[in-house]
Write an enzyme that holds these catalytic residues in place. Structure first.
Site, PDB file in Angstrom:
ATOM      1  NE  ARG A  44      -3.791  -2.407   1.700  1.00 23.93           N
ATOM      2  CZ  ARG A  44      -3.427  -3.518   2.319  1.00 23.93           C
ATOM      3  NH1 ARG A  44      -2.506  -3.500   3.257  1.00 23.93           N
ATOM      4  NH2 ARG A  44      -3.988  -4.657   2.006  1.00 23.93           N
ATOM      5  N   GLY A  80      -1.922 -11.266   9.037  1.00 23.89           N
ATOM      6  CA  GLY A  80      -1.838 -12.614   9.596  1.00 23.89           C
ATOM      7  C   GLY A  80      -3.076 -13.076  10.325  1.00 23.89           C
ATOM      8  N   GLY A  81      -4.154 -12.306  10.264  1.00 20.31           N
ATOM      9  CA  GLY A  81      -5.395 -12.708  10.929  1.00 20.31           C
ATOM     10  C   GLY A  81      -5.962 -14.010  10.397  1.00 20.31           C
ATOM     11  CG  ASP A  88     -12.717 -11.667   8.159  1.00 20.20           C
ATOM     12  OD1 ASP A  88     -12.192 -10.873   8.968  1.00 20.20           O
ATOM     13  OD2 ASP A  88     -12.279 -11.860   7.009  1.00 20.20           O
TER      14      ASP A  88
END
Lengths: 573, 191
Positions: free
Chosen positions: A152, A212-213, A343
């Site tokens: 980003r 990393g979720g 989520d």
């Protein structure tokens, strides 16, 4: 390092060898090669004073989301409602890589820094689009990322450009040459850590979180020393005591349908839970310079859909969190969705504004665009909720628990508002968010963490027979009411920019990049970029001309047409 | 019946090669064992064995690691990796990743099957990980041009948990109709 006469491939080879040489030269490359800039210098060295005043600077674009408040409001009105219809491309730069682009162009005194998938960085002449240097991170063999090899953008500070990489390293590059000054490990990629966010530079620190979720990690925000890359502090987003208050409802008061009795029975066995409970931070934090506090949104718990193995509220997942800028010590938090099994987390970067509280008093506030489809407005003082907006997308069957066969619930797991940063126009009291409408089913299964591989605890599946679409929504943050909405033919992801010209700019997966009247949503200008425009726009001014810049590279997650262009627009002479 | 014999003879050959692999030293020598099944020129000796030439290093390493830990079960591979260290596995993965992906001359799927594959992609987002053109990267495998029967077997094994080292893939395959797997394999093999 200008090499205009060299063939591209050879130029790249030289660049690569220079970059590689830099890797082995970390210790000796620290000496400043240029004198620190001052107010009377060349302004190409980024001082803290410049960063502090970024929100009032109508020439540069120094921070990923415009200023430390992350308002994405650009204070230059040369391009405005009256003339935007004449906006034209000034130049197009094509990167070496045809893959998803999410970069926020950073512009310092006429030099633009952009990134691509797989961690390439380019420095460009912002007037012409001419390449000044190109850096390519030599990635290690292990990278674990859920949703595309995205990046980003960079942070700028002093004479350096900072990049966080897919293989979880923080790299400082010389802003003039692209040579590596130093590189530090952030975390172990084999354990599921990776980086796609742009870092944030403030007061000699480089702040970075982690992805990393979806991988059973323990989330964090770290502050690295801008000079040499050593870690100053680490804040773990998952405290060892993460059970919370056994909340039965979400921030909007809706029942989460938790089986709290079973969760409580399982809690005594969950002593190691904090080591793999997720809680990634993969968007820039906002910084309140007056109170020296940092505010950020923390992502979902791991595994996403299976709550059976993670009793409790799963603090501080799906939360707004504030920590002290100098020490990283916890100050306050507010959890939007306790014990999330959909989520539907907090991803979009936080935004600081002054907003009216429920007693009609203007207070320092912090906003977040949720995947739930609400904009949440909280107090900065104690993180407490002031209000949440009307839903920006359809909500159905919330909160139906995921089932083995798959349960339909709206919004789908991408939102609402995905990672896309919001913009604001404080003069109108409006915040602008781009949204997705993607009907999905939520399925749950239980399995142990497969070490460095995707760990969702089930599946989100788009229902192919149902229509998908998106929208641009303007919300009055003093009331929570929707002021205007523009529906788009496809779900939206990427970001948005507001300007003092009374405009907002945003792009779509179908290649349309457009300007809208920020007061009422009228579309005043559009351009077909030929690939998905799924990145946040920036603006800048060189030689008296305002430009709007945006990447058109498509998107992996929504499979929008890939491209490799950075396009800068300006008004004709 | 002929196909069964072919699998059987392939397996016997592989077993013999594994048994003969006493203490090789260099990565090239270690890789000789692999060639018995995965092919001396990168074309596997059996349709249900995967192409590993040109596959991504991170993915190959993780699979070797999982065979060694038992997370992925396969008697042949368990024997092959038993004495390999992490460095050995990483070196082998790097060795094969540098090879050129072989052309198996598999046909492109007809439009109707490609349409099914596209619908599956819309639903579960294959290219979100395997990337555009299904080329994969790092720890995510290339699927384009992989052996057809191996692809189909893998999808079914994920679905039934016979292959249990990637529960995410199990969940995605369970969210996909069984009838869609064969067209998907045709599409990927010929892509």
């Amino acid at each position: 390092m200008l090499m205009p006469d060299m063939p591209v491939l050879r130029r790249l080879a030289v660049m690569a060898s220079v970059a590689a040489a830099g890797l082995f030269n970390i210790g000796s490359a620290l000496a400043d090669e240029t004198k620190p800039a001052t107010l009377y210098g060349d302004m190409s060295s980024v001082t803290q004073d410049m960063l502090d005043r970024a929100g009032q600077n109508g020439n540069d674009f120094l921070l990923t989301n415009g200023n430390y408040s992350q308002q994405r409001f650009y204070p230059n009105a040369q391009i405005n409602r009256g003339n935007v219809a004449r906006l034209r491309p000034a130049w197009i730069f094509q990167t070496d890589l045809m893959e998803s682009m999410e970069t926020s162009p950073i512009i310092v005194n006429g030099i633009m820094y952009v990134t691509t998938s797989f961690d390439h960085v380019y420095a460009l002449d912002a007037r012409t689009g001419e390449e000044l240097w190109h850096y390519q991170q030599k990635l290690g063999p292990i990278t674990t990322y859920c949703c595309g090899p995205n990046n980003r953008g960079v942070a700028v500070y002093g004479d350096a450009v900072y990049l966080a990489t897919l293989d979880s390293k923080l790299v400082a590059l010389d802003a003039k040459t692209g040579k590596v000054k130093w590189s530090s490990d952030i975390a172990d990629p084999e354990a599921g850590y990776s980086e796609t966010m742009a870092p944030t530079a403030v007061d000699g620190k480089i702040l970075v979180g982690t992805n990393g979720g979806e991988y059973g990690i323990r989330g964090f925000v770290k502050a690295f020393d801008a000079k040499d890359g050593h870690v100053i502090w680490t804040f773990y987003t998952i405290p060892e005591k993460n059970l919370g208050v056994w909340a039965e409802k979400d921030a909007t008061g809706r029942d989460l349908h938790r089986d709290i009795a079973t969760e409580k029975a399982n809690a005594p066995q969950a002593t190691e839970l904090y080591k793999r409970l997720g809680g990634g931070v993969w968007q820039n934090p906002s910084v309140d310079l007056a109170t020296r506090r940092v505010y950020f949104s923390v992502g979902n718990p791991s595994p996403d859909l299976d709550g059976a193995a993670r009793p409790g509220d799963n603090l501080y997942t799906d939360s707004l969190v504030s920590v002290d800028l100098d020490t990283g010590k916890y100050i306050c938090h507010f959890q939007y969705v306790p014990h999330d099994v959909w989520d539907l987390d907090a991803v979009s970067p936080t935004v600081l504004v002054d907003a009216m509280d429920n007693d009609g008093k203007v207070v320092p506030a912090v906003m977040e665009g949720g995947k739930t489809g609400h904009v949440y407005v909280n107090r900065r003082s104690d993180c407490g909720l002031i209000r949440f907006s009307e839903a920006m997308v359809p909500q159905e069957n919330m909160w139906t628990l995921p089932t083995a066969a798959g349960a339909r619930m709206l919004p789908g797991a991408n939102g609402g508002v995905e990672w896309s940063p919001m913009a604001t126009d404080p003069s109108l009291g409006l915040v602008y968010a781009i949204n997705l409408h993607q009907p999905m089913t939520y399925t749950v299964t239980s399995a142990p963490y497969p070490n460095g591989k995707l760990w969702l605890g089930g599946a989100f599946a788009v229902i192919p027979t149902e229509a998908q679409w998106g929208n641009i929504t303007a919300v009055d943050y003093n009331t929570g009411k929707i002021r205007w909405q523009v529906k788009t033919p496809e779900p939206m992801i990427g970001g948005i920019l507001a300007t003092a010209g009374g405009l907002v700019f945003t792009g779509e997966g179908n290649g349309r990049f457009a300007a809208y009247d920020s007061a009422n949503g009228s579309r005043l200008w559009q351009f077909q970029a030929g690939a998905g425009v799924n990145a946040p726009p920036s603006s800048y001014n060189v030689d008296g001309k305002q430009y709007i810049a945006v990447a058109a590279g498509g998107n992996v997650q929504l499979n929008y047409k890939r491209g490799n262009a950075i396009i800068a627009f300006t008004l004709p002479e | 019946m002929r196909r069964k014999c072919s699998i059987l003879s392939g397996t016997l050959l592989c077993l013999a090669a594994v048994a003969a692999s006493a203490q090789p030293q260099t990565v090239e020598q270690k890789a000789e064992v692999c060639a018995a099944c995965h092919g001396a020129k990168g074309i596997p000796v059996d349709k249900t064995y995967p192409v590993i030439w040109g596959q991504h290093q991170g993915y190959l390493y993780l699979e070797l690691r999982d065979f060694k830990s038992g997370a992925r079960k396969n008697d042949l591979m368990t024997a092959v990796v038993a004495d390999l260290s992490r460095d050995d596995m990483m070196a082998l993965a790097a060795y094969f990743a540098k090879k050129t992906w072989p052309d198996l001359r598999q046909k492109s799927a007809p439009d109707a099957e490609a349409a099914v594959a596209n619908r599956v992609n819309v639903s579960i987002g294959c290219t979100g990980c395997h990337l555009g053109q299904y080329q994969g990267d790092a720890t995510v495998p290339r699927l384009a041009g992989q052996q057809h029967d191996y692809l189909l077997k893998s999808m079914r094994d994920f679905r039934s948990r016979a292959r249990a080292n990637n529960p995410g893939m199990t969940d995605l395959m369970k969210a996909t109709a069984e009838a869609d797997l064969a067209p998907e394999a045709d599409f990927l093999a010929g892509h």
